[in-house]
Scaffold this motif. Sequence first.
Motif, mmCIF file in Angstrom:
data_model
loop_
_atom_site.group_PDB
_atom_site.id
_atom_site.type_symbol
_atom_site.label_atom_id
_atom_site.label_comp_id
_atom_site.label_asym_id
_atom_site.label_seq_id
_atom_site.Cartn_x
_atom_site.Cartn_y
_atom_site.Cartn_z
ATOM 1 N N GLU A 1 0.880 -1.140 0.123
ATOM 2 C CA GLU A 1 0.026 0.005 -0.040
ATOM 3 C C GLU A 1 0.873 1.474 0.027
ATOM 4 N N GLY A 2 2.146 1.078 -0.072
ATOM 5 C CA GLY A 2 3.007 2.228 -0.040
ATOM 6 C C GLY A 2 4.221 2.210 -1.233
ATOM 7 N N LEU A 3 4.871 3.182 -1.224
ATOM 8 C CA LEU A 3 6.070 3.221 -2.049
ATOM 9 C C LEU A 3 7.208 3.648 -1.581
ATOM 10 N N LYS A 4 8.558 2.981 -1.794
ATOM 11 C CA LYS A 4 9.909 3.674 -1.437
ATOM 12 C C LYS A 4 10.513 4.191 -2.647
ATOM 13 N N TRP A 5 10.626 5.597 -2.562
ATOM 14 C CA TRP A 5 11.261 6.263 -3.543
ATOM 15 C C TRP A 5 12.655 6.781 -3.174
ATOM 16 N N ILE A 6 13.431 6.432 -3.977
ATOM 17 C CA ILE A 6 15.045 6.767 -3.704
ATOM 18 C C ILE A 6 15.547 7.453 -4.800
ATOM 19 N N ILE A 7 16.036 8.732 -4.378
ATOM 20 C CA ILE A 7 16.342 9.934 -4.987
ATOM 21 C C ILE A 7 17.723 10.166 -4.690
ATOM 22 N N ARG A 8 18.336 10.830 -5.612
ATOM 23 C CA ARG A 8 19.761 11.545 -5.424
ATOM 24 C C ARG A 8 19.649 13.099 -4.792
ATOM 25 N N ILE A 9 20.523 12.953 -3.904
ATOM 26 C CA ILE A 9 20.509 14.504 -3.315
ATOM 27 C C ILE A 9 22.038 15.174 -3.279
ATOM 28 N N ASP A 10 22.169 16.416 -3.319
ATOM 29 C CA ASP A 10 23.296 17.036 -3.460
ATOM 30 C C ASP A 10 23.559 17.666 -1.995
ATOM 31 N N LEU A 11 24.781 17.050 -1.069
ATOM 32 C CA LEU A 11 24.889 17.626 0.192
ATOM 33 C C LEU A 11 25.989 18.668 0.364
ATOM 34 N N SER A 12 26.446 19.025 -0.972
ATOM 35 C CA SER A 12 27.712 19.968 -0.939
ATOM 36 C C SER A 12 27.233 21.222 -0.178
#
Length: 302
Positions: free
Chosen positions: A240-251
Amino acid sequence: MVISRENILKKTHYGLNIYAYVLRQYYSETTVLSLKGRDCGVTRNPFNGGKSTLQINVVENKAIHYDTELTDFKGDVFDFASYHFKLVDDEELLLKINTELHLNLEVKKENELSWLDDPDDTWYAYSSFYKAPIRNVFPNQKVRLHQIFERITSDKYKSITEQFRAIKDPKEARKFKANHFDYVTFSGVFSKRNDDSLIEHSSLLTIDFDHLENLEELKQQLLNDEYFETELLFTSPSGEGLKWIIRIDLSKVSHNEYFIAVANYIKHTYNIEVDQSGKDISRACFLSHDPLAFLHKRHQKL
């Protein structure tokens, strides 16, 4: 001369020969075009029931058309050819015109090693993988996204996912999930599962969506999101749900600040509240069975 739109126009009298060729396929017994200067006048339109509503003329060295009845039916000779040949890919269309009209234009051969000049979009993100149960806080191995994807899409977690979804009692379901599902800390590699034991951040952020009413609709929206590229997307153990993995910029900002910004964006864009536990770098994400999971092509197996 190599095959191109420009050279095709040169060899087909601005494209008029292409119009004539196509129209002859429908009306072989009649004169299909009568050229006066740069105006061919009105002729029959096979895409409007054969009515005499097709106007063809030459503008800026290219033949164009429009229909006197169908206001949306207009374009240039390549659009017209596309209707006839039922081809939308430009390269395929030009090759087809070249072949059917015997233009003998040279087909540019691809250099077999040209891919070496393409920008390298491969990117390795490493995460820690943990064997069940959840109380095990020491990672089993360091993994890349394609390895996680292979586990999710294979039958490895199929049986326990089906068992879990069959449990009706919430308390029993939580207990089963904690004891049976392997999990990953997508945001990095850890010596132990807590924020202070982070060895290397993966530049990945996990967004959890729970209790969705229209899971498939949101899935497509996320895959087409204009600001964030999806690295990995799969259905949660509950289904009933989703796992969304995205790229982030920690600079420039921290993990926590980035999570807050993404959560606000999702609320504003999709009107959905996300699970706030994603702000924890050492957030555990259970792996379930999803044969339709999505993995970005950059995470190729090498």
